[in-house]
Design a protein around this motif. Structure first.
Motif, PDB file in Angstrom:
ATOM      1  N   TRP A 178       0.940  -1.197  -0.066  1.00 17.11           N
ATOM      2  CA  TRP A 178       0.074  -0.121   0.036  1.00 17.11           C
ATOM      3  C   TRP A 178       0.867   1.059  -0.085  1.00 17.11           C
ATOM      4  O   TRP A 178       1.539   1.585   0.981  1.00 17.11           O
ATOM      5  CB  TRP A 178      -0.913   0.184   1.174  1.00 17.11           C
ATOM      6  N   THR A 179       0.765   2.053  -1.083  1.00 12.93           N
ATOM      7  CA  THR A 179       1.828   3.235  -1.187  1.00 12.93           C
ATOM      8  C   THR A 179       1.009   4.495  -0.967  1.00 12.93           C
ATOM      9  O   THR A 179       1.559   5.550  -0.931  1.00 12.93           O
ATOM     10  CB  THR A 179       2.205   3.248  -2.409  1.00 12.93           C
ATOM     11  N   GLY A 180      -0.478   4.533  -0.361  1.00 18.11           N
ATOM     12  CA  GLY A 180      -1.317   5.657  -0.333  1.00 18.11           C
ATOM     13  C   GLY A 180      -2.181   6.035  -1.127  1.00 18.11           C
ATOM     14  O   GLY A 180      -2.042   5.410  -2.512  1.00 18.11           O
ATOM     15  N   GLU A 189       0.109  -2.021  -5.092  1.00 16.97           N
ATOM     16  CA  GLU A 189       0.822  -2.860  -6.014  1.00 16.97           C
ATOM     17  C   GLU A 189       0.896  -4.255  -5.421  1.00 16.97           C
ATOM     18  O   GLU A 189       0.846  -4.439  -4.197  1.00 16.97           O
ATOM     19  CB  GLU A 189       2.451  -2.411  -5.943  1.00 16.97           C
ATOM     20  N   VAL A 190       1.122  -5.157  -6.257  1.00 23.18           N
ATOM     21  CA  VAL A 190       0.977  -6.454  -5.860  1.00 23.18           C
ATOM     22  C   VAL A 190       2.365  -7.317  -6.289  1.00 23.18           C
ATOM     23  O   VAL A 190       2.714  -7.196  -7.437  1.00 23.18           O
ATOM     24  CB  VAL A 190      -0.234  -7.254  -6.497  1.00 23.18           C
ATOM     25  N   ILE A 247      -9.717  -4.902  -3.648  1.00 23.32           N
ATOM     26  CA  ILE A 247      -9.067  -5.250  -2.265  1.00 23.32           C
ATOM     27  C   ILE A 247      -9.668  -4.403  -1.369  1.00 23.32           C
ATOM     28  O   ILE A 247      -9.766  -3.293  -1.189  1.00 23.32           O
ATOM     29  CB  ILE A 247      -7.550  -4.681  -2.822  1.00 23.32           C
ATOM     30  N   PRO A 248      -9.924  -5.175  -0.058  1.00 22.16           N
ATOM     31  CA  PRO A 248     -10.612  -4.631   0.960  1.00 22.16           C
ATOM     32  C   PRO A 248      -9.946  -3.399   1.528  1.00 22.16           C
ATOM     33  O   PRO A 248      -8.647  -3.508   1.773  1.00 22.16           O
ATOM     34  CB  PRO A 248     -10.831  -5.652   2.050  1.00 22.16           C
ATOM     35  N   ALA A 249     -10.473  -2.273   2.001  1.00 15.55           N
ATOM     36  CA  ALA A 249      -9.746  -1.321   2.601  1.00 15.55           C
ATOM     37  C   ALA A 249      -9.021  -1.676   3.746  1.00 15.55           C
ATOM     38  O   ALA A 249      -8.056  -0.793   4.191  1.00 15.55           O
ATOM     39  CB  ALA A 249     -11.058  -0.247   3.067  1.00 15.55           C
ATOM     40  N   ARG A 307      -1.492  -1.122   6.637  1.00 12.31           N
ATOM     41  CA  ARG A 307      -0.012  -1.583   6.799  1.00 12.31           C
ATOM     42  C   ARG A 307       0.378  -1.268   5.167  1.00 12.31           C
ATOM     43  O   ARG A 307      -0.302  -1.467   4.126  1.00 12.31           O
ATOM     44  CB  ARG A 307      -0.051  -2.904   7.228  1.00 12.31           C
ATOM     45  N   ASP A 308       1.819  -1.089   5.368  1.00 12.28           N
ATOM     46  CA  ASP A 308       2.313  -0.799   4.132  1.00 12.28           C
ATOM     47  C   ASP A 308       2.500  -2.027   3.261  1.00 12.28           C
ATOM     48  O   ASP A 308       2.622  -2.118   2.242  1.00 12.28           O
ATOM     49  CB  ASP A 308       3.856  -0.443   4.482  1.00 12.28           C
ATOM     50  N   SER A 309       2.388  -3.264   3.996  1.00  6.10           N
ATOM     51  CA  SER A 309       2.861  -4.396   3.534  1.00  6.10           C
ATOM     52  C   SER A 309       2.169  -5.633   3.992  1.00  6.10           C
ATOM     53  O   SER A 309       1.941  -5.845   5.166  1.00  6.10           O
ATOM     54  CB  SER A 309       4.297  -4.851   3.151  1.00  6.10           C
TER      55      SER A 309
END
Length: 113
Positions: free
Chosen positions: A38-40, A50-51, A66-68, A73-75
């Protein structure tokens, strides 16, 4: 009147074409362990999700699948079902939007592991 049979034929053809499945025939659903990054929020100068699958980064074409909770978390390590897409995505995001062309996937389901 000859127009009526022609009209019936055209309407039948249009109806049949509109009922066809528009999804590609070669869609293959894959399931694997992956890392969600999650990059924001894009609206706040982030770049969304990104996956990472087997060390390679992909952009999901349908981030809304993708659920909120994965934005907390970032990863996050997940079990991911997805469909690889043929066309890459060019997502311009961040403080200085540069072309960011990456291979794309369509997310089918996500489960935390």
């Amino acid at each position: 009147m000859r127009i009526a049979p022609l009209l019936v034929t055209v309407l039948t053809a249009v109806t049949m074409l509109s009922c066809q499945n528009n999804s590609p025939q070669d869609e293959t659903r894959l399931t694997t362990e992956a890392t969600l990054l999650w990059t924001g929020e894009i609206a706040a100068d982030g770049c969304g999700f990104e996956v990472v699958i087997d060390g390679k980064n992909y952009l999901p074409e349908n981030e809304d699948a993708i659920p909120a909770k994965y934005k907390e978390r970032d990863s996050t390590q997940v079990q991911l079902s997805y469909i690889p897409l043929k066309e890459p995505i060019d997502r311009r995001c961040g403080m200085i939007p540069q072309p960011r062309v990456m291979d794309a996937i369509r997310v089918v389901s996500v489960e935390e592991i």
